[in-house]
Write a protein that holds these residues in place. Structure first.
Motif, short mmCIF file in Angstrom:
data_model
loop_
_atom_site.label_atom_id
_atom_site.label_comp_id
_atom_site.label_asym_id
_atom_site.label_seq_id
_atom_site.Cartn_x
_atom_site.Cartn_y
_atom_site.Cartn_z
N ARG A 9 -8.40 -57.34 -11.45
CA ARG A 9 -8.44 -55.99 -12.25
C ARG A 9 -7.99 -54.80 -11.27
NH1 ARG A 9 -13.61 -53.24 -15.26
NH2 ARG A 9 -12.49 -51.27 -16.13
N ASN A 10 -8.20 -55.08 -10.03
CA ASN A 10 -7.74 -53.88 -9.19
C ASN A 10 -6.15 -53.80 -8.83
OD1 ASN A 10 -9.96 -52.34 -8.98
ND2 ASN A 10 -10.69 -53.74 -7.06
N ILE A 11 -5.53 -54.91 -9.46
CA ILE A 11 -4.01 -55.06 -9.31
C ILE A 11 -3.24 -53.98 -10.15
CG2 ILE A 11 -2.05 -56.57 -9.59
CD1 ILE A 11 -3.72 -58.69 -8.77
N ASP A 12 -2.54 -53.22 -9.79
CA ASP A 12 -1.71 -52.25 -10.78
C ASP A 12 -0.57 -53.11 -11.43
OD1 ASP A 12 -0.50 -50.12 -11.75
OD2 ASP A 12 0.31 -49.40 -10.12
N VAL A 13 -0.73 -53.46 -12.57
CA VAL A 13 0.22 -54.06 -13.34
C VAL A 13 1.19 -53.12 -14.12
CG1 VAL A 13 -1.36 -55.87 -13.63
CG2 VAL A 13 -1.19 -54.29 -15.57
N LYS A 14 1.09 -52.04 -14.07
CA LYS A 14 1.73 -50.83 -15.12
C LYS A 14 3.30 -51.14 -14.63
CE LYS A 14 0.94 -46.72 -16.94
NZ LYS A 14 0.30 -45.28 -17.24
N ARG A 15 3.53 -51.07 -13.37
CA ARG A 15 4.84 -51.09 -12.90
C ARG A 15 5.72 -52.49 -13.46
NH1 ARG A 15 5.31 -53.98 -7.59
NH2 ARG A 15 3.27 -54.79 -6.99
N CYS A 17 4.88 -53.38 -16.76
CA CYS A 17 4.79 -53.35 -18.15
C CYS A 17 6.12 -52.73 -18.84
CB CYS A 17 3.54 -52.38 -18.40
SG CYS A 17 2.02 -53.14 -18.14
N ASP A 24 1.60 -49.30 -22.98
CA ASP A 24 2.15 -50.11 -22.39
C ASP A 24 1.42 -51.62 -22.60
OD1 ASP A 24 3.37 -48.26 -20.37
OD2 ASP A 24 1.50 -47.90 -19.78
N GLY A 130 -5.07 -56.95 -15.70
CA GLY A 130 -4.41 -55.99 -16.75
C GLY A 130 -5.63 -55.31 -17.81
N ASP A 132 -7.52 -53.05 -17.78
CA ASP A 132 -7.46 -51.59 -17.96
C ASP A 132 -6.36 -51.09 -19.04
OD1 ASP A 132 -9.63 -51.45 -16.23
OD2 ASP A 132 -8.51 -50.24 -14.72
#
Length: 205
Positions: A9-15, A17, A24, A130, A132
């Motif tokens: 959950r702490n992985i920043d997947v926004k980049r 998306c 997103d 992902g 969040d």
């Protein structure tokens, strides 16, 4: 071994998306890659066919007809997701953006998109990867929605509401009375909600 729920959950997947309907979303193939990059050995998903038809498209028997004679029904897909030694299932509606799919616009691509969305959502719920992104969607975070929802509705929005009600044969005055609203004091938020309801329930593509 796949990392823990909190780690994923702490992985920043926004980049990774892309944008769809102002939100997103994580493409399914990138979702698979990120699971493998974070310890998963096996990642796959497959449709669960409707037992009565053998089709990957699940549909209700009840049809609905809009004011223009277009019909639709409740369409859904169901998939089974395998991640290493665990299996999960997810069922989701087949949608046209935020709108129901009309019978005359159903396609294999829409069925495929529904299953891809189900996969990414299933992964988010069960692994945290992902997750969040879905919190933001459920909160209705959309930059196109006006922030000052208590301000008086603009003239263009009032005009649009009147025109849409007329085109869909909706009695605007009766609708407003049922909610104890008046067209003269309608707010941006109230008008936006009414337009959204019209589009979701009666609108075409």
């Amino acid at each position: 071994m796949l990392k823990s729920y909190e780690e994923l959950r702490n992985i920043d997947v926004k980049r990774f998306c892309k944008k769809r309907d102002g939100l997103d979303y994580l493409p399914w193939a990138m979702c698979v890659k990120l699971l493998h990059d974070n310890g998963a050995e096996v990642v796959r998903w497959e449709p669960i066919p409707d037992p009565s038809t053998g089709s990957s498209l699940i549909m209700s028997n009840q049809t609905f007809t809009d004011s223009k004679g277009n019909t639709n029904r409740c369409y859904e897909t169901r998939i089974r997701v395998t991640i290493d030694d665990k299996e999960y299932e997810m069922q989701t509606p087949v949608m046209n953006g935020a709108n129901p799919v009309k019978d005359n616009s159903m396609s294999q691509q829409r069925v495929w998109n529904s299953m891809c969305r189900a996969f990414v959502k299933c992964v988010a719920l069960n692994t945290g990867l992902g997750f969040d992104l879905w919190l933001k969607e459920e909160d209705g975070e959309n930059p196109d929605i006006p922030r000052n929802l208590d301000m008086p509705a603009s003239e263009p929005k009032i005009k649009s509401l009147k025109n849409k009600c007329a085109s869909y044969d909706v009695n605007l005055e009766e609708w407003l009375n049922k909610r104890n609203w008046k067209i003269e004091t309608l707010t941006e938020g109230q008008a936006a909600w009414m337009l959204s309801v019209l589009q979701k329930q009666l609108g075409d593509e």
